[in-house]
Design an enzyme around this catalytic site. Sequence first.
Site, PDB file in Angstrom:
ATOM      1  N   ASP A 180      -7.911  -2.863  -7.497  1.00  0.00           N
ATOM      2  CA  ASP A 180      -7.599  -2.808  -5.958  1.00  0.00           C
ATOM      3  C   ASP A 180      -8.636  -1.874  -5.207  1.00  0.00           C
ATOM      4  OD1 ASP A 180      -4.700  -2.214  -4.444  1.00  0.00           O
ATOM      5  OD2 ASP A 180      -6.089  -0.526  -4.043  1.00  0.00           O
ATOM      6  N   HIS A 191      -6.432  -5.688  -1.364  1.00  0.00           N
ATOM      7  CA  HIS A 191      -5.328  -4.779  -1.374  1.00  0.00           C
ATOM      8  C   HIS A 191      -4.422  -5.182  -0.305  1.00  0.00           C
ATOM      9  CE1 HIS A 191      -3.982  -0.713  -1.194  1.00  0.00           C
ATOM     10  NE2 HIS A 191      -3.804  -0.599  -0.105  1.00  0.00           N
ATOM     11  N   SER A 222       0.944  -1.222  -0.062  1.00  0.00           N
ATOM     12  CA  SER A 222       0.053  -0.035   0.005  1.00  0.00           C
ATOM     13  C   SER A 222       0.835   1.424  -0.017  1.00  0.00           C
ATOM     14  CB  SER A 222      -0.783   0.024   1.181  1.00  0.00           C
ATOM     15  OG  SER A 222      -2.001   0.956   1.244  1.00  0.00           O
TER      16      SER A 222
END
Length: 394
Positions: free
Chosen positions: A270, A338, A173
């Site tokens: 995502d 994610h 991330s």
Amino acid sequence: MRVAAYVSAVMLTCAWCVLSEPRLEVPMTLVRNASHQGAFCLDGSLPAYHLHKGFGAGATNWLLQFEGGGWCNDLESCFERAGTRRGSTRYMSKFEVFSGILSNNASLNPDFYNWNRVKLRYCDGASFAGDAKFDNGTSILYFRGQKIWRAIINDLLPKGLSKAKKALLSGCSAGGLASFLHCDNFTSFLPQNASVKCLSDAGFFLDEKDISLNHSMRAFYEELISLQGVEKNLHENCTSSLHYPHLCLFPQYALEFIKTPFFILNSAYDVYQFHHILVPPTADLHGRWNRCKLDPAACNPNQLSILQGFRKDMLTALNQFYTYSRRGGMFINSCFAHCQSESQDTWLAIDSPRVNNKTIAEAIGDWYFSRRITKEIDCAYPCDTTCHNLIPLP
């Protein structure tokens, strides 16, 4: 009866049975001399990392994993963040569970299990890239992500990193974005003959218009860069080539300037980008996308068309890399997720996601060790039946 006995036998001997695997909890290490380097978390606390030492053939190899956790782009959100684990080591867990790419189990992480594995804790709010300070006489915020990065590296070098033979800089991330930002710099700290590569998991954030046709993510990044003093730490070859240097925070613009071999792991759908870039709450005031956000099967045809357009734009942004990068790798699947490298279920398990019958762990291992070319692109949703759709509740 035979089937039941067979299943029982498999469960007893199964190397994939994650539930029976003891948790690897790794203690926190504070960077004690960080203050002398001007490296502080948002609230002024010391930065930290978690290190699990390598062993055997992996004793001279290093895997560094940037922790993720979003960003703060204004004083209000940064002051709020400073009072949480996202902005202060005072509120962080003192032990971190290492799993997936950080696991020390050869069956669950065959290529990196015996490496020195490090998780860099995230407490600056700008993907380890800021260099500024706010001080109004009564309150202080430290935007020192770049100095935190340097302080942690300086702490690890005498612990063996300076003699690394193999190294992989990774992140998830906002940490995946940090991998793009620091990849070439990481190489500069290591021996010239070391094999150094970088991996971004769910860090390929797109410069994409939202459903109301506003560049909401671009505006967010502009505020972030201005507040935290990030621009001077963006890739200088990128900033010097673009009319708008702040765009270099987006990986799609910086990628061509990164010289170190790079692997991009990302979902084409995502979840963070779906919820915050494509359909941020400000662009959906009446909540027409709420059901679709929680369950892709509930999306109407128009919403699915928009999602397929987002996937197309991601693949377009990656096309040059896919076509011309000889040392690069990629794994772009069609799962609503994610971050997929730190969870054992999605990294390497009996039912983990696959593209062309290859797991994420296998794809990254094949790429890192040059066993074969690895550039995997999944078919479009909903064709992939191996997906773990990891959608957070609102």
